[in-house]
Design an enzyme around this catalytic site. Structure first.
Site, mmCIF file in Angstrom:
data_model
loop_
_atom_site.group_PDB
_atom_site.id
_atom_site.type_symbol
_atom_site.label_atom_id
_atom_site.label_comp_id
_atom_site.label_asym_id
_atom_site.label_seq_id
_atom_site.Cartn_x
_atom_site.Cartn_y
_atom_site.Cartn_z
ATOM 1 N N SER A 30 54.140 -1.808 -5.222
ATOM 2 C CA SER A 30 55.119 -2.134 -4.085
ATOM 3 C C SER A 30 56.004 -0.945 -3.975
ATOM 4 C CB SER A 30 56.111 -3.413 -4.206
ATOM 5 O OG SER A 30 56.452 -3.309 -5.650
ATOM 6 N N GLY A 99 49.561 -4.512 -13.277
ATOM 7 C CA GLY A 99 50.043 -5.644 -12.565
ATOM 8 C C GLY A 99 49.270 -5.994 -11.221
ATOM 9 N N GLY A 100 48.826 -4.892 -10.548
ATOM 10 C CA GLY A 100 48.233 -4.854 -9.390
ATOM 11 C C GLY A 100 46.786 -4.740 -9.403
ATOM 12 N N GLU A 106 43.933 4.051 -11.142
ATOM 13 C CA GLU A 106 45.175 4.642 -11.510
ATOM 14 C C GLU A 106 45.043 5.641 -12.580
ATOM 15 O OE1 GLU A 106 48.054 1.280 -9.660
ATOM 16 O OE2 GLU A 106 47.515 1.311 -11.885
ATOM 17 N N LYS A 124 62.033 -1.900 -15.222
ATOM 18 C CA LYS A 124 60.831 -1.551 -15.698
ATOM 19 C C LYS A 124 61.005 -0.964 -17.177
ATOM 20 C CE LYS A 124 58.645 -3.392 -12.208
ATOM 21 N NZ LYS A 124 57.732 -2.633 -11.420
HETATM 22 C C1 5RP Z 1 49.139 -1.701 -10.168
HETATM 23 C C2 5RP Z 1 50.279 -1.062 -10.888
HETATM 24 C C3 5RP Z 1 51.444 -1.041 -10.302
HETATM 25 O O1 5RP Z 1 52.070 0.293 -10.465
HETATM 26 C C4 5RP Z 1 52.579 -1.715 -11.179
HETATM 27 O O2 5RP Z 1 52.001 -3.086 -11.022
HETATM 28 C C5 5RP Z 1 53.858 -1.616 -10.540
HETATM 29 O O3 5RP Z 1 53.956 -2.566 -9.321
HETATM 30 P P1 5RP Z 1 55.261 -2.505 -8.392
HETATM 31 O O4 5RP Z 1 55.608 -1.167 -7.927
HETATM 32 O O5 5RP Z 1 54.806 -3.688 -7.405
HETATM 33 O O6 5RP Z 1 56.358 -3.229 -9.318
HETATM 34 O O7 5RP Z 1 50.150 -0.720 -12.031
HETATM 35 O O8 5RP Z 1 47.902 -1.867 -10.844
#
Ligand code: 5RP
Length: 232
Positions: A30, A99-100, A106, A124
């Site tokens: 996000s 998390g995504g 990445e 975070k």
């Molecule tokens: C995806 C990631 C994202 O960068 C991480 O989950 C942070 O997500 P958000 O910006 O929605 O808090 O590592 O794989």
């Protein structure tokens, strides 16, 4: 400001750091989504001449829909800057990502970049990594054997915790853009991230873990009292 507004604020700061002609890695999540939106908005106001490599299909679709010129690491194997979010960030800029579910791409994109900047809201930032379950992307073949090897690696590093296979809300196993599965390791705390990363690196079918160590050099954190920039 709410958390989403803070994420957008961090993303806006990062957009201001983009220089004309840069080859950019475009993160996932996000916060990165705000970055891509705001980058496209800046490109409408000025000629930037940038080109981007998305770190996921979701980001590719978003960036393409906004008219951001895209390339691949095959065509453009070296990038100037990657901007991406994170699930946890510690004072040494060690990260948990994934998390995504995009941490494999990445990490590939970040490693191909001269610099990675992390953008996030203040929640975070943590003292010790590990409250956020550590994402582990593994090849589906031989999953039970891989789980065992991962459990041993985790325990040898002084951690313990349940491994849960990531599923969709529908109950189907969640597959990554590369067709692998994700095990989320609920460790609580990771006392020695470098040691754990090294042990996980040696598990054959574990394609990539979500520990990013020594990769990000700068973090832009949006806090309720303003932007905080951290560098190592
Ligand atoms: C995806 C990631 C994202 O960068 C991480 O989950 C942070 O997500 P958000 O910006 O929605 O808090 O590592 O794989």
């Amino acid at each position: 400001m709410n958390l989403d507004e803070l994420k957008r604020e961090a993303a806006a700061q990062a957009v201001a750091m983009v220089e004309p002609g840069m080859r950019l890695g475009l993160g996932t999540g996000s916060t990165a989504k705000h970055f891509v939106d705001l980058l496209a908005a800046r490109m409408k106001r000025e000629t930037l001449g940038i080109i981007g490599v998305p770190t996921s299909e979701a980001t590719r679709i978003q960036a393409a829909s906004l008219g951001i010129p895209l390339t691949t690491l095959d065509e453009t194997p070296e990038l100037d800057l990657t901007i991406d979010g994170a699930d946890e960030i510690d004072a040494k800029l060690r990260l948990i990502k994934g998390g995504g579910g995009a941490h494999l791409r990445e990490k590939i994109v970040a490693m191909a970049s001269k610099k990675m900047i992390v953008i996030a809201d203040e929640t975070k930032l943590v003292e010790i990594l590990g409250k956020f379950p550590l994402p582990l992307e593994v090849v589906p073949f031989g999953l039970a054997a891989t789980r065992l090897a991962i459990t041993r690696a985790i325990e040898a590093s002084g951690c313990r915790g349940e491994l849960t296979i990531r599923k969709r809300a529908t109950g189907e196993v969640w597959l990554t853009d590369s067709g692998n599965v994700i095990l989320d390791a609920a460790l609580g705390t990771i006392p020695a991230p470098e040691d754990l990363a090294e042990r996980l690196d040696s598990v054959t079918a574990l394609v990539e873990h979500g520990l990013f160590i020594g990769i990000a050099k700068t973090a832009i954190l949006a806090t309720s009292s303003g932007i905080k920039t951290m560098s190592v």
